[in-house]
Scaffold this active site. Structure first.
Site, short mmCIF file in Angstrom:
data_model
loop_
_atom_site.label_atom_id
_atom_site.label_comp_id
_atom_site.label_asym_id
_atom_site.label_seq_id
_atom_site.Cartn_x
_atom_site.Cartn_y
_atom_site.Cartn_z
N SER A 23 0.77 -1.35 -0.05
CA SER A 23 0.16 -0.02 0.11
C SER A 23 0.84 1.48 -0.04
O SER A 23 1.84 1.44 0.76
CB SER A 23 -0.90 0.14 1.20
OG SER A 23 -1.55 1.17 1.41
N SER A 25 -0.50 3.97 0.84
CA SER A 25 -1.51 4.90 1.81
C SER A 25 -0.61 5.57 2.92
O SER A 25 -0.82 6.72 3.46
CB SER A 25 -2.62 4.03 2.17
OG SER A 25 -3.28 4.96 3.23
N LYS A 74 -13.27 -3.06 4.82
CA LYS A 74 -14.41 -2.01 4.95
C LYS A 74 -15.99 -2.22 5.04
O LYS A 74 -16.54 -1.32 5.53
CB LYS A 74 -14.14 -1.63 3.53
CG LYS A 74 -13.15 -0.57 3.15
CD LYS A 74 -13.10 -0.30 1.65
CE LYS A 74 -12.07 0.68 1.34
NZ LYS A 74 -12.20 1.18 0.05
N GLY A 136 -19.15 -2.72 -7.72
CA GLY A 136 -18.33 -3.10 -6.63
C GLY A 136 -18.06 -1.84 -5.69
O GLY A 136 -18.74 -0.99 -5.71
N GLY A 137 -16.90 -1.98 -4.88
CA GLY A 137 -16.94 -1.10 -3.72
C GLY A 137 -16.71 0.40 -4.18
O GLY A 137 -17.23 1.26 -3.86
#
Ligand code: NAD
Length: 288
Positions: A23, A25, A74, A136-137
């Protein structure tokens, strides 16, 4: 690598997901804290659904300022929180937890990030019709936030797979909870897709088509689906230009990839957690 001077005052913000080591992030968030002059560090924790409840208890006990949440957590983390924002509730997913003195609030900034990246590119779909493919998400977040933020009409297309009912549910939620009028169509109906795109201001791919392992692929049969004044966006950020965006650009359309969505969802999450907004131009430069 220059290191943040960690002291007894340094605070922690987490990222809980599995897998997580790839990631970007934490690097994004740490760069933002540094720019804002905050004595905070962001660390990635390998947490899956089995460990999530304990991890959230830990967040409370250790008084973390908050946490970013990614898959597979999530859609389940809301069970362990005190409150969930209206957008996150409609999306059925949380990507940001804010710890307000022990009271945990879940938000979803994916859709906010997408809408802010449109704005950053001078694109404003307020009061207009859009066509969005995906179930989807990412698609749900983009569709729900766009409807909440004033899109007038939305045509949602999805292929017949395990996600399809999700898109049908999203259409229902949008029609019941916002002023946007949404309609579902099967992605297999390409004539209908062409018609809906022809009457839209904006077209968005919110599926993983165009990204590995589907890199180089698009469900758009040919360039006749595009006209120069159609704005075309993709949530995929790697590669920077998907096969679909390339076809649209060659047809004369203004295009936007998913990089802005990724950056602005992080900026929005930081603002929710810490009450400060980092300069997006600085972040674009810093992250390349
Ligand atoms: P997901 O697994 O929840 O959903 C996948 C979606 O892709 C479904 O709608 C599915 O029907 C569709 N799909 C898969 N194969 C398809 C095919 N061959 N033809 C048509 N549709 C197909 O995934 P997600 O989390 O929604 O992610 C989707 C994409 O969005 C990924 O590429 C991801 O990297 C990207 N994404 C970007 C951001 C960002 O900040 N830019 C954020 C989240 C996700």
């Amino acid at each position: 690598m220059e290191r943040h001077q960690i002291t007894g005052h340094t605070e922690l913000i987490g990222l809980m997901a599995y897998p997580i080591r790839h990631s970007q992030s934490p690097a994004t968030h740490n760069a933002a804290y540094e720019k804002l002059g905050l004595d905070i560090v962001n660390l990635a924790f390998e947490v899956d659904a089995d460990d999530l409840e304990d991890a959230i208890k830990g967040l409370r006990a250790l008084k973390l300022r908050g946490s970013n949440i990614s898959m597979p957590n999530k859609t389940i983390v809301h069970k362990y929180l005190d409150e969930v924002s209206p957008a996150a509730k409609l999306c059925g997913a949380v990507n940001t937890i804010v710890n307000k003195d022990g009271y945990l609030i879940g938000h979803n900034t994916d859709g906010i990030g997408y809408v802010q990246s449109l704005k950053d590119n001078g694109i404003d779909p307020t009061g207009k019709k859009v066509t969005i493919v995906g179930s989807g998400g990412a698609a749900t977040a983009v569709q729900i936030q766009s409807a909440l933020d004033g899109v007038a009409e939305m045509s949602i297309f999805a292929r017949d797979d395990k996600f399809k009912d999700n898109a049908i549910e999203t259409v229902k939620k949008i029609n019941e909870n916002t002023n946007c009028k949404a309609v579902f169509y099967p992605l297999e109906d390409l004539d209908r897709l062409k018609e809906e795109m022809a009457s839209s201001y904006l077209f968005t791919n919110a599926t993983g088509v165009g990204m590995k392992p589907l890199e180089g692929i698009t469900y758009i049969p040919d360039a006749s689906f595009f006209r120069p004044d159609l704005i075309v966006t993709d949530v995929v950020y790697s590669p920077h230009e998907t096969a679909m965006l390339k076809m649209a650009r060659k047809a004369g359309c203004k295009t936007m990839n998913g990089q802005g969505m990724m950056l602005f969802q992080a900026i929005a999450a930081i603002e929710l957690m810490l009450g400060q907004r980092v300069d997006s131009e600085y972040m674009k430069e810093k992250l390349g």
